[in-house]
Design an enzyme around this catalytic site. Structure first.
Site, short mmCIF file in Angstrom:
data_model
loop_
_atom_site.label_atom_id
_atom_site.label_comp_id
_atom_site.label_asym_id
_atom_site.label_seq_id
_atom_site.Cartn_x
_atom_site.Cartn_y
_atom_site.Cartn_z
N LYS A 1 9.60 -10.69 7.05
CA LYS A 1 9.93 -10.16 8.23
C LYS A 1 9.87 -8.69 8.05
O LYS A 1 10.57 -8.09 7.62
CB LYS A 1 11.47 -10.64 8.67
CG LYS A 1 11.57 -10.24 10.21
CD LYS A 1 11.30 -9.05 10.96
CE LYS A 1 12.34 -8.29 11.05
NZ LYS A 1 12.09 -6.90 11.65
N GLU B 1 23.59 9.16 4.52
CA GLU B 1 22.26 9.04 4.21
C GLU B 1 21.34 9.66 5.45
O GLU B 1 21.55 8.98 6.74
CB GLU B 1 21.56 7.75 4.05
CG GLU B 1 20.23 7.61 3.40
CD GLU B 1 19.80 6.37 3.17
OE1 GLU B 1 20.29 5.33 3.88
OE2 GLU B 1 19.06 6.29 2.44
P1 NDP Z 1 17.08 -1.31 8.51
O1 NDP Z 1 18.26 -1.86 7.82
O2 NDP Z 1 17.33 -1.01 10.07
O3 NDP Z 1 15.96 -2.44 8.51
C1 NDP Z 1 15.43 -3.16 7.38
C2 NDP Z 1 14.93 -4.31 8.05
O4 NDP Z 1 15.79 -5.35 8.42
C3 NDP Z 1 13.91 -4.38 8.91
O5 NDP Z 1 12.73 -5.20 9.06
C4 NDP Z 1 14.93 -4.75 10.19
O6 NDP Z 1 14.16 -5.22 11.40
C5 NDP Z 1 15.66 -5.69 9.73
N1 NDP Z 1 16.87 -5.86 10.46
C6 NDP Z 1 17.57 -5.01 11.14
N2 NDP Z 1 18.65 -5.73 11.53
C7 NDP Z 1 18.78 -6.84 11.17
C8 NDP Z 1 19.49 -7.94 11.34
N3 NDP Z 1 20.68 -7.98 12.07
N4 NDP Z 1 19.29 -9.16 10.82
C9 NDP Z 1 18.07 -9.45 10.13
N5 NDP Z 1 17.25 -8.26 9.81
C10 NDP Z 1 17.51 -6.99 10.44
O7 NDP Z 1 16.47 -0.30 7.60
P2 NDP Z 1 15.47 0.66 7.96
O8 NDP Z 1 14.26 -0.26 8.62
O9 NDP Z 1 15.84 1.56 9.02
O10 NDP Z 1 14.99 1.43 6.55
C11 NDP Z 1 15.66 2.47 6.13
C12 NDP Z 1 16.69 2.35 5.22
O11 NDP Z 1 16.30 1.40 4.07
C13 NDP Z 1 17.25 3.19 4.59
O12 NDP Z 1 18.66 3.21 4.52
C14 NDP Z 1 16.96 3.14 3.37
O13 NDP Z 1 17.65 3.56 2.26
C15 NDP Z 1 16.90 1.81 3.08
N6 NDP Z 1 15.61 1.55 1.94
C16 NDP Z 1 16.27 1.19 0.74
C17 NDP Z 1 15.14 0.88 -0.31
C18 NDP Z 1 15.73 0.32 -1.56
O14 NDP Z 1 14.92 0.17 -2.67
N7 NDP Z 1 16.99 0.59 -2.11
C19 NDP Z 1 13.93 1.12 -0.14
C20 NDP Z 1 13.40 1.64 1.19
C21 NDP Z 1 14.67 1.81 2.18
P3 NDP Z 1 13.77 -3.83 12.37
O15 NDP Z 1 12.90 -2.70 11.91
O16 NDP Z 1 12.51 -4.66 13.25
O17 NDP Z 1 14.99 -3.56 13.09
#
Ligand code: NDP
Length: 499
Positions: free
Chosen positions: A181, A391
């Site tokens: 996803k 963050e």
């Molecule tokens: P999100 O947590 O909002 O989203 C990550 C993924 O989860 C997206 O595909 C999103 O879909 C999906 N998602 C959101 N809500 C749900 C839900 N309720 N159920 C299932 N899936 C869901 O993060 P961001 O995309 O905003 O990314 C940024 C974050 O990711 C930052 O906090 C960063 O630190 C973290 N990150 C961590 C990394 C690591 O390796 N530790 C590497 C890169 C980023 P959609 O986008 O369509 O809402």
């Protein structure tokens, strides 16, 4: 071989080896963060599409074609994926750069390294062979690794293809099947990638993609009873919800979440290299990396000198089109994220933080329609301020002074997160003391953001659990079955004595 995406592109779910008609009319737009125009659309998959994808992945998992494929053949398949990425010759980097605003030169480097990731795990496919526990003659205990099953890979927008690949490559190497996803903000590169794999020999259903929103496609996948494991990279809030859903069904969950990583400079460090490391740690990818070194700690003796260098460099960073090789800082990925970052900057101002550089939306020539934030440096901050604790996931650095090791260890560890930390010093003993004392999953000494497929990656505390990369991730994507064999012959033993 090249791929291209246009405003008339509408991505359908990729299931069973090809695009299929979505079971929904709902559509999501993805916007180019550099100029605010619509790049393409995607189906917003709901329960019906997700069910179809998971059913396909389950069928593939149990099919002799995949289940009984010799491990060496799985390895060859991964090598063919690596070759295909090379044949795509950077065109996925271009797609990704338009989609999330990340610099093309950074993405080119990232995508050049992607085949190595697939080749690394190709090598493991026939080398991760379990163990034999020593027992007295007459008994054998074998530990047999098996695939976990159907893996849901939920990934964010900042490095979509690399992050998805960190899950896809080891999961396939160990014989799992996968449903990805992508983030609604950067879906194109993943869709184009799976479509380009059509003829590499992956049995249908082994790798599927369901585009759409987190609340629809993501939630449906998380809660689908046919999913055996969730591998998630994203924010801590979504990660916690996903972990709770996984716990309800007692399935495995691997979480790579956010961070608020300290980057610490001691007075004896090579200050030129340290200043570079601070700049790279926070302003690369416009601060949109989980390991961003967003809290900089400078020892008092060199505080003014290093701060001056960092601020001077921050003020001269070239903002612009991420497709231009001269650009050093692109836009942030989408408008709501821009607003969130600007909100945090405003609240830091209101709480009394001092702006040493930047501090606003960038609206110069060619930037007006895009989601650009000035490289921002805050001083005069206090540990309890939101800008120090939360963050930002944007180009915003806080700089704090410290006196000695005890002082900075306490400050650096005073965070709910524990992803990464940087230490700059020429004193090897101090470096080793610091690596022991810092509560973070990755500690970099005199470098920042070094990573490799063969090195385990992952955080502590609110930054998640489970590792990606290296041999460690193979344990995440396998379950170990303990097989006991009694080789004894002769009369049966007393049935009430176990042993
Ligand atoms: P999100 O947590 O909002 O989203 C990550 C993924 O989860 C997206 O595909 C999103 O879909 C999906 N998602 C959101 N809500 C749900 C839900 N309720 N159920 C299932 N899936 C869901 O993060 P961001 O995309 O905003 O990314 C940024 C974050 O990711 C930052 O906090 C960063 O630190 C973290 N990150 C961590 C990394 C690591 O390796 N530790 C590497 C890169 C980023 P959609 O986008 O369509 O809402």
């Amino acid at each position: 071989m090249t791929v291209s995406v246009s405003a008339s592109t509408r991505y359908a779910p990729y299931i069973d080896g090809g695009y299929v008609d979505p079971q929904t009319d709902a559509v999501v737009e993805s916007v180019n963060p550099t100029d605010g125009t619509v790049l393409y659309e995607m189906a917003d998959c709901g329960e019906a599409d997700v069910d179809r994808a998971v059913t396909s992945a389950r069928r593939a998992l149990e099919s002799p074609e995949w289940r009984d494929m010799p491990p060496a053949e799985r390895g060859r398949l991964l090598r063919r994926i690596a070759d295909r990425i090379r044949e795509l010759d950077g065109s996925l980097a271009l797609v990704e750069s338009r989609d999330n605003g990340k610099l093309i030169r950074e993405l080119r480097a990232q995508h050049r390294a992607l085949p190595n990731l697939y080749e690394y795990f190709a090598g493991w496919a026939d080398k991760f062979h379990g163990d034999v526990v020593p027992k007295p003659a007459g008994t054998m205990n074998l530990l047999v690794p098996e695939p976990v099953g159907v893996v849901a890979a939920i990934v964010p927008w900042n490095s979509p293809l690399s992050i998805a690949s960190n899950k896809i490559a080891p999961a396939l190497a160990m014989g799992n099947t996968v449903v990805v996803k992508p983030s609604e903000h950067a879906t194109a590169a993943i869709m184009e990638f799976v479509a380009a794999l059509e003829d590499v020999g992956l049995p249908p259903g082994v790798l599927n993609v369901v585009p759409g929103l987190g609340g629809s496609a993501g939630a449906a996948l998380t809660n689908h009873p046919g999913v055996d494991m969730i591998a998630f990279t994203g924010g801590t809030a979504a990660g916690r919800m996903i972990a709770a859903a996984a716990a309800q069904r007692t399935i495995r969950c691997q979480l790579e979440l956010g961070g608020k990583s300290p980057n610490i400079v001691f007075a004896d460090a090579d200050l030129d290299r340290a200043a570079n490391g601070i700049i790279a740690g926070i302003f690369a990818a416009a601060g949109q990396t989980c390991v961003a070194g967003s809290r900089c700690y400078l020892q008092r003796e060199i505080y003014d000198e290093v701060l001056e260098r960092v601020v001077a460099r921050a003020r001269t960073i070239r903002l612009g089109d991420p497709l231009d090789d001269e650009t050093e800082l692109g836009p942030v990925a989408f408008e709501a994220h821009l607003d969130r970052i600007l909100g945090m900057i405003e609240r830091a101002d209101a709480e009394g933080a001092e702006v040493a550089a930047g501090g606003a939306r960038a609206t110069g020539d060619g930037l007006r329609d895009g989601f650009f934030v000035e490289p921002t440096v805050f001083t005069g901050v206090r540990p309890e301020m939101e800008i120090v604790r939360e963050e930002v996931f944007g180009p915003v650095l806080t700089v704090l002074p410290f006196s000695d090791e005890d002082d900075v260890v306490a400050a650096a560890n005073d965070t709910p997160y524990g992803l990464a930390a940087g230490v700059w010093t020429r004193d090897l003993n101090r470096a080793m003391r610091m690596t022991r004392r810092l509560n973070a999953g990755i500690v970099w000494v005199n470098t920042y953001r070094a990573m490799a497929p063969e090195s385990p990656f992952g955080g502590f505390k609110a930054s998640g659990y489970g590792k990606e990369g290296g041999e460690a991730v193979l344990h995440e994507f396998t379950r170990s079955k303990s097989v006991w064999i009694d080789l004894a012959e002769g009369p049966a033993r007393d049935p009430f004595v176990i042993g």
